[in-house]
Design an enzyme around this catalytic site. Sequence first.
Site, PDB file in Angstrom:
ATOM      1  N   TYR A 155      48.828  96.026-112.010  1.00 35.38           N
ATOM      2  CA  TYR A 155      48.824  94.591-111.676  1.00 35.38           C
ATOM      3  C   TYR A 155      47.384  94.080-111.536  1.00 35.38           C
ATOM      4  O   TYR A 155      46.566  94.704-110.854  1.00 35.38           O
ATOM      5  CB  TYR A 155      49.547  94.354-110.353  1.00 35.38           C
ATOM      6  CG  TYR A 155      51.046  94.387-110.463  1.00 35.38           C
ATOM      7  CD1 TYR A 155      51.738  93.464-111.259  1.00 35.38           C
ATOM      8  CD2 TYR A 155      51.779  95.338-109.755  1.00 35.38           C
ATOM      9  CE1 TYR A 155      53.127  93.490-111.345  1.00 35.38           C
ATOM     10  CE2 TYR A 155      53.168  95.375-109.836  1.00 35.38           C
ATOM     11  CZ  TYR A 155      53.836  94.443-110.634  1.00 35.38           C
ATOM     12  OH  TYR A 155      55.198  94.477-110.715  1.00 35.38           O
ATOM     13  N   LYS A 207      58.153 108.731 -79.855  1.00 30.55           N
ATOM     14  CA  LYS A 207      58.482 107.344 -80.194  1.00 30.55           C
ATOM     15  C   LYS A 207      58.352 107.132 -81.703  1.00 30.55           C
ATOM     16  O   LYS A 207      57.711 107.936 -82.395  1.00 30.55           O
ATOM     17  CB  LYS A 207      57.526 106.400 -79.453  1.00 30.55           C
ATOM     18  CG  LYS A 207      56.047 106.640 -79.776  1.00 30.55           C
ATOM     19  CD  LYS A 207      55.118 105.839 -78.881  1.00 30.55           C
ATOM     20  CE  LYS A 207      53.656 106.170 -79.173  1.00 30.55           C
ATOM     21  NZ  LYS A 207      52.743 105.438 -78.280  1.00 30.55           N
TER      22      LYS A 207
HETATM   23  C1  LIG Z   1      51.822 106.409 -77.989  1.00 32.46           C
HETATM   24  C2  LIG Z   1      51.445 106.726 -76.601  1.00 32.46           C
HETATM   25  C3  LIG Z   1      51.052 108.034 -76.250  1.00 32.46           C
HETATM   26  C4  LIG Z   1      50.770 109.094 -77.289  1.00 32.46           C
HETATM   27  O1  LIG Z   1      49.500 108.798 -77.844  1.00 32.46           O
HETATM   28  P1  LIG Z   1      48.772 109.723 -78.929  1.00 32.46           P
HETATM   29  O2  LIG Z   1      47.455 109.066 -79.089  1.00 32.46           O
HETATM   30  O3  LIG Z   1      49.587 109.664 -80.152  1.00 32.46           O
HETATM   31  O4  LIG Z   1      48.676 111.086 -78.351  1.00 32.46           O
HETATM   32  C5  LIG Z   1      50.869 108.328 -74.921  1.00 32.46           C
HETATM   33  N1  LIG Z   1      51.016 107.362 -73.971  1.00 32.46           N
HETATM   34  C6  LIG Z   1      51.348 106.090 -74.270  1.00 32.46           C
HETATM   35  C7  LIG Z   1      51.488 105.093 -73.179  1.00 32.46           C
HETATM   36  C8  LIG Z   1      51.550 105.731 -75.588  1.00 32.46           C
HETATM   37  O5  LIG Z   1      51.856 104.459 -75.893  1.00 32.46           O
END
Ligand SMILES: *Cc1c(COP(=O)(O)O)cnc(C)c1O
Length: 367
Positions: free
Chosen positions: A261, A40
């Site tokens: 800044y 993702k």
């Molecule tokens: C993002 C996500 C993962 C992966 O999690 P990591 O901590 O990056 O291994 C797995 N399951 C769900 C439901 C997630 O949202």
Amino acid sequence: MMQVAGKAGAVLRIDLKAIRSNYRLLQGLLGSAQCGAAVKADAYGLGAIPVARALLEESCRHFFVAHLEEAISLRPHLPVEANIYVMHGSPVGYEAEFLEYGCIPVLNSAQQVLAWRDLAVKMQTRLPAILQCDTGMARMGLSPAELQQCLASSDFMQGIDLLYLMSHLASAEDQAHPMNQLQLQQFNAVRAAFPGVKASLANSSAIFLGKDFHFDLARPGAALYGVAPVAGQANPLQAVVHLQGRIIQTREIPAGAGVGYGASWRSQQASRIATVAVGYADGWLRSLSNRGVAQIAGHTVPMVGNVSMDTITLDVTGVAETHLQPGALVDLISTDNTVDKVAARAGTIGYEIITSLGGRYERTYSN
Ligand SMILES: *Cc1c(COP(=O)(O)O)cnc(C)c1O
């Protein structure tokens, strides 16, 4: 490593070989359970297509994205035997697109289950899905009450080919956290209502909680990308992300001069300042102002002054002139100055550092 050519302000190297090695390490820990991959958010900012293709070569066949849109973009790049699961399930009214594009929804609510079931009935076929149950995180999935209600009707899963029962842990990176065992118990209680159905619980950190958490399929993301999975323990995974910023110019400043800044940093003594072409618009978080470090030719140098949109400033006093020429690269994320160390200095987690990595970098993938 000094390299002077290049039009971009920074060079981001993503080590696909390290991702593959991390996958093998996780698959080894999982034994007979399958290791999938969370890709993702463009594989946490590292590039979903090259990352998924690299993992495919390691026999990964289960890929998780958040949105349907992400699945549609990835689908043409993976063979049909690779499953793509959409963790948010179908947006209302888009169920048919899952069939069109060959993607599998994670069903998170009675409403999503019903819509998927209706499509199966209409198509007079069985449609694959994962069912997510909330075991205590209160974010996604059917609540225990909602599940009870659904189970009371005999045709609840009619026409649905239930591939996995799934849940997600809230505190897996903290191995001593009581939530882990509570959620595991709750998950096993839910599983009892689905005899013979496979299960998926573990993200990266949960793989390190041991066999009880592995079930049939794990969904690691962060660990594949080199982020430390267990709080307070040495990271067994290889670094994947290497970021180098380019020096634009340097200047001498007298004692007492302000930098950047708001002049949030003032020199104690006459100093040399290098301006590097990476800023918060590149995902170099502004919270690293006066807290980050960079490495130049074996020196660790502090980031001084506020992070600007396109630049940071380093106190390079004492670094040899030959390493400070315009175009020279300084290490911002390296095997030594890891994603997790940068995150700690920025007051965040490694996940946010890598998913923020910007679009203006020259990206290279090493195999
Ligand atoms: C993002 C996500 C993962 C992966 O999690 P990591 O901590 O990056 O291994 C797995 N399951 C769900 C439901 C997630 O949202």
